[in-house]
Structures are given as C-alpha cells and as structure tokens.
Design a protein around this motif. Structure first.
Motif, PDB file in Angstrom:
ATOM      1  N   UNK A   1       2.326 -21.300 -20.011  1.00 45.57           N
ATOM      2  CA  UNK A   1       3.407 -21.867 -20.782  1.00 45.57           C
ATOM      3  C   UNK A   1       4.049 -20.685 -21.575  1.00 45.57           C
ATOM      4  N   UNK A   2       5.569 -20.694 -21.612  1.00 47.94           N
ATOM      5  CA  UNK A   2       6.245 -19.679 -21.927  1.00 47.94           C
ATOM      6  C   UNK A   2       7.205 -20.278 -23.084  1.00 47.94           C
ATOM      7  N   UNK A   3       7.650 -19.261 -23.795  1.00 49.44           N
ATOM      8  CA  UNK A   3       8.605 -19.677 -25.091  1.00 49.44           C
ATOM      9  C   UNK A   3       8.945 -18.244 -25.531  1.00 49.44           C
ATOM     10  N   UNK A   4      10.561 -18.772 -26.244  1.00 48.85           N
ATOM     11  CA  UNK A   4      11.185 -17.319 -26.960  1.00 48.85           C
ATOM     12  C   UNK A   4      11.358 -17.740 -28.396  1.00 48.85           C
ATOM     13  N   UNK A   5      11.632 -16.790 -29.122  1.00 48.56           N
ATOM     14  CA  UNK A   5      11.618 -16.531 -30.484  1.00 48.56           C
ATOM     15  C   UNK A   5      12.993 -15.900 -30.972  1.00 48.56           C
ATOM     16  N   UNK A   6      13.731 -16.369 -31.883  1.00 51.69           N
ATOM     17  CA  UNK A   6      14.942 -15.637 -32.332  1.00 51.69           C
ATOM     18  C   UNK A   6      14.917 -15.540 -33.914  1.00 51.69           C
ATOM     19  N   UNK A   7      14.773 -14.532 -34.250  1.00 50.02           N
ATOM     20  CA  UNK A   7      14.746 -14.221 -35.890  1.00 50.02           C
ATOM     21  C   UNK A   7      15.816 -13.949 -36.424  1.00 50.02           C
ATOM     22  N   UNK A   8      16.657 -13.014 -35.623  1.00 56.10           N
ATOM     23  CA  UNK A   8      18.044 -12.842 -36.533  1.00 56.10           C
ATOM     24  C   UNK A   8      18.852 -12.230 -35.461  1.00 56.10           C
ATOM     25  N   UNK A   9      20.046 -11.844 -35.512  1.00 56.70           N
ATOM     26  CA  UNK A   9      20.923 -11.302 -34.663  1.00 56.70           C
ATOM     27  C   UNK A   9      20.454 -10.016 -34.003  1.00 56.70           C
ATOM     28  N   UNK A  10      20.187 -10.160 -32.455  1.00 60.35           N
ATOM     29  CA  UNK A  10      19.624  -9.213 -31.783  1.00 60.35           C
ATOM     30  C   UNK A  10      17.997  -8.813 -31.985  1.00 60.35           C
ATOM     31  N   UNK A  11      17.454  -9.385 -32.896  1.00 57.45           N
ATOM     32  CA  UNK A  11      15.934  -9.479 -32.894  1.00 57.45           C
ATOM     33  C   UNK A  11      15.271 -10.770 -32.058  1.00 57.45           C
ATOM     34  N   UNK A  12      14.569 -10.575 -31.249  1.00 55.64           N
ATOM     35  CA  UNK A  12      13.890 -11.828 -30.708  1.00 55.64           C
ATOM     36  C   UNK A  12      12.512 -11.470 -30.286  1.00 55.64           C
ATOM     37  N   UNK A  13      11.947 -12.494 -29.529  1.00 58.71           N
ATOM     38  CA  UNK A  13      10.712 -12.075 -28.880  1.00 58.71           C
ATOM     39  C   UNK A  13      10.044 -13.126 -27.885  1.00 58.71           C
ATOM     40  N   UNK A  14       9.362 -13.067 -27.007  1.00 56.41           N
ATOM     41  CA  UNK A  14       9.070 -14.134 -26.094  1.00 56.41           C
ATOM     42  C   UNK A  14       7.422 -13.852 -25.819  1.00 56.41           C
TER      43      UNK A  14
ATOM     44  N   UNK B   1       5.871 -29.558 -29.243  1.00 55.16           N
ATOM     45  CA  UNK B   1       4.579 -29.737 -30.124  1.00 55.16           C
ATOM     46  C   UNK B   1       3.325 -29.477 -29.236  1.00 55.16           C
ATOM     47  N   UNK B   2       3.594 -29.652 -27.892  1.00 53.00           N
ATOM     48  CA  UNK B   2       2.570 -29.271 -26.930  1.00 53.00           C
ATOM     49  C   UNK B   2       2.522 -27.976 -26.347  1.00 53.00           C
ATOM     50  N   UNK B   3       3.517 -27.136 -26.938  1.00 46.03           N
ATOM     51  CA  UNK B   3       3.689 -25.836 -26.484  1.00 46.03           C
ATOM     52  C   UNK B   3       3.452 -24.721 -27.569  1.00 46.03           C
ATOM     53  N   UNK B   4       2.576 -25.107 -28.706  1.00 44.03           N
ATOM     54  CA  UNK B   4       2.166 -24.076 -29.865  1.00 44.03           C
ATOM     55  C   UNK B   4       1.648 -22.793 -29.343  1.00 44.03           C
ATOM     56  N   UNK B   5       0.867 -22.746 -28.578  1.00 40.58           N
ATOM     57  CA  UNK B   5       0.260 -21.469 -28.271  1.00 40.58           C
ATOM     58  C   UNK B   5       1.296 -20.390 -27.731  1.00 40.58           C
ATOM     59  N   UNK B   6       2.329 -20.866 -26.870  1.00 43.70           N
ATOM     60  CA  UNK B   6       3.312 -19.991 -26.346  1.00 43.70           C
ATOM     61  C   UNK B   6       4.399 -19.628 -27.495  1.00 43.70           C
ATOM     62  N   UNK B   7       4.584 -20.831 -28.178  1.00 47.76           N
ATOM     63  CA  UNK B   7       5.404 -20.401 -29.459  1.00 47.76           C
ATOM     64  C   UNK B   7       4.831 -19.316 -30.497  1.00 47.76           C
ATOM     65  N   UNK B   8       3.497 -19.288 -30.469  1.00 49.55           N
ATOM     66  CA  UNK B   8       2.921 -18.432 -31.490  1.00 49.55           C
ATOM     67  C   UNK B   8       2.830 -17.003 -30.858  1.00 49.55           C
ATOM     68  N   UNK B   9       2.730 -17.107 -29.293  1.00 51.86           N
ATOM     69  CA  UNK B   9       3.110 -15.674 -28.771  1.00 51.86           C
ATOM     70  C   UNK B   9       4.347 -14.974 -29.115  1.00 51.86           C
ATOM     71  N   UNK B  10       5.338 -15.865 -28.797  1.00 53.97           N
ATOM     72  CA  UNK B  10       6.807 -15.642 -29.144  1.00 53.97           C
ATOM     73  C   UNK B  10       7.025 -15.217 -30.198  1.00 53.97           C
ATOM     74  N   UNK B  11       6.318 -15.828 -31.352  1.00 58.97           N
ATOM     75  CA  UNK B  11       6.683 -15.328 -32.892  1.00 58.97           C
ATOM     76  C   UNK B  11       5.818 -14.109 -32.990  1.00 58.97           C
ATOM     77  N   UNK B  12       5.021 -13.750 -32.552  1.00 53.17           N
ATOM     78  CA  UNK B  12       4.180 -12.303 -32.509  1.00 53.17           C
ATOM     79  C   UNK B  12       5.048 -11.352 -31.881  1.00 53.17           C
ATOM     80  N   UNK B  13       5.739 -11.608 -30.812  1.00 53.06           N
ATOM     81  CA  UNK B  13       6.240 -10.488 -30.083  1.00 53.06           C
ATOM     82  C   UNK B  13       7.367 -10.161 -31.035  1.00 53.06           C
TER      83      UNK B  13
END
Length: 268
Positions: free
Chosen positions: A116-129, A223-235
């Motif tokens: 399971x994969x996910x990406x996170x975007x916090x602000x311009x030019x800062x993200x994580x996956x 809602x079923x991808x919460x573990x990957x979402x947590x990892x993306x946020x951590x990244x």
C-alpha cells in the motif's frame, strides 16, 4: 474584557432562524468542519512540527467543507444559486441521501505480496511518500518513507509507487499487488501519456521495470489506506529516507486495525 463565546450559540434557533433549511444545514456543516480542521491543524503543529500556514489551512478547510456538503447536496452550478452554494458548486434544491460504503484492508492471495502506498503534500515543494509490504498472512515485510521536494501531491503519489516497485525488484518478489488511494496513479498505468511531463521519464522507466514482475494494481479508499498515509506523513515531516525491517511503534495501532479487518465507512 474577555470574549466569551458559547459554541451552542452557533447552532441556536435565534442565530439560524433567518436561514432556509438548506442554508441552515450548510451552516452547521461549516462550523463542524471548521472545528475539526482547527483540531487537526493543532495536532499537526504540536506533534508533527508543522508551521502554521494560513493559505494551506484555508484550502484544507474548503476541501473538507465541500467534501462534507457533497454528501447531502448534489453537484450543480447556477447563477441563481445562493453565493455559498455557488462557491461550492452545489445546489440547495437537489439534495441526495448519503451512501455508506464499507471499507477495509484485505490481505493478498497466497504467494502474493501486497504493498500500500501513499503521498503527502504539506506545502509548496515539501512532500513525502511511504509504503508498507505485507504477505498473505498480513505479516509485516517492510516499510519505507521519504521526504521529497515536489510541486504537487500527485508527484508524491507517483514517487511512492516507483519506490514500491523498486523495492519489490530488489527483494525479488515476483507477484506484487499494488494498492493506492490515487485514481490518477491507476490512470497513469493505463495511459502513461497522461502523466505530467516532469514525471514522464521516471514513470516510463518504472513501467518498463514493472514488466519483470507480475503486478496487480487496485484502488482503495483512503479510509482503508491509513497505514500508508501515516508513513507518507512521517516522510514529509522527517529528513531523508528510511526503511523499516521491524514494524515501527507509531504504526502499531493502525496496523492492528488492518490485521483485524475492521470496517471503516466512507460517506458519499
């Protein structure tokens, strides 16, 4: 002199008596979403080390508000709609009953590995996956997270998939089930020409490498991808890249939720 505001006042008859039934319902949704977004932002500031950004918070609130309102009101665009509904692209006259969709994570079939994969975007030019690998018994096989310099959320989603396939090849896993909550990523697999030009070269290389394994790709609601979402946020919140061979403590609760196949509900 301190200002004492009773939260109940925002929902009182005196405060909402001049509103139509549709506007009253929209107002209640607005207040509830503002409270929820404020609480979520507070947690990000306190626990994730995030700096407050008014523009990001405004966008977060509008998207959350529109998502909630679309549960009740149908999409509709008209100049005759009240400004609040017109802004959201909804109609006050075409309400619909909400649909409740059960969502749960499921383990892969025998001999398959699910990631399971996910990406996170916090602000311009800062993200994580991030991504997590599990086998048919739901055993933890490994997880990754990384901070990236990207211009949009979809870039982070795509890079998460590329990293997942790279890891699968290194581990020599031949049957991989890739699950993502991004419908765009799935479209990019089916139609690579649709992907933004800045990602096209790395994406085409990824698809070429993916032919070395048997790859199955599906969509899952967030809602079923919460573990990957947590990892993306951590990244996104931490520097560099990391690979875990042992389940990290901050994933334990969400991991056990998936392990027990607990059902969450998505409202549409």
């Amino acid at each position: 002199m301190p200002l004492n505001v009773d939260l109940q006042m925002f929902f009182s008859h005196a405060f909402t008596s001049r509103l139509s039934s549709a506007l009253k319902q929209l107002w209640i949704m607005a207040v509830c979403n503002l409270l929820w977004c404020t609480w979520t932002e507070r947690n990000k500031l306190k626990f994730d080390g995030l700096n407050f950004n008014a523009q990001r918070f405004k966008q977060f609130f509008i998207l959350s508000f529109k998502d909630s309102a679309s549960i009740v009101f149908m999409p509709f665009s008209s100049r005759s709609s009240p400004p609040s509904f017109a802004l959201l692209g909804l109609s006050p006259l075409r309400s619909s009953a909400p649909k409740f969709i059960p969502v749960s994570w499921t383990a892969p079939l025998t001999s398959w590995i699910k990631v399971n994969t996910d990406g996170s975007f916090r602000s311009p030019n800062i993200g994580g996956f991030g991504g997590i690998f599990r086998d048919t018994e739901s055993n933890f096989l490994g997880a990754f997270a990384s901070k990236v310099d990207v211009p949009s959320a979809i870039d982070a989603e795509v890079l998460a998939v590329i990293e997942a396939i790279r890891v699968a090849l290194v581990k020599r896993w031949t049957h991989v089930w890739l699950e993502t909550d991004s419908t765009l990523v799935i479209k990019y697999f089916n139609s690579p020409s649709l992907i933004p030009w800045r990602l096209r070269t790395v994406w085409l290389n990824c698809i070429h490498l993916a032919r070395r394994i048997t790859l199955h790709i599906t969509h899952i609601y967030r809602e079923g991808n919460t573990v990957a979402d947590k990892l993306a946020t951590y990244g996104a919140a931490n520097e560099g890249s990391i690979w875990w061979m042992v389940l990290p403590s901050f994933l334990r609760t969400l991991f056990n939720t998936d392990l027990e196949s607990r059902i969450s509900y998505r409202f549409r």
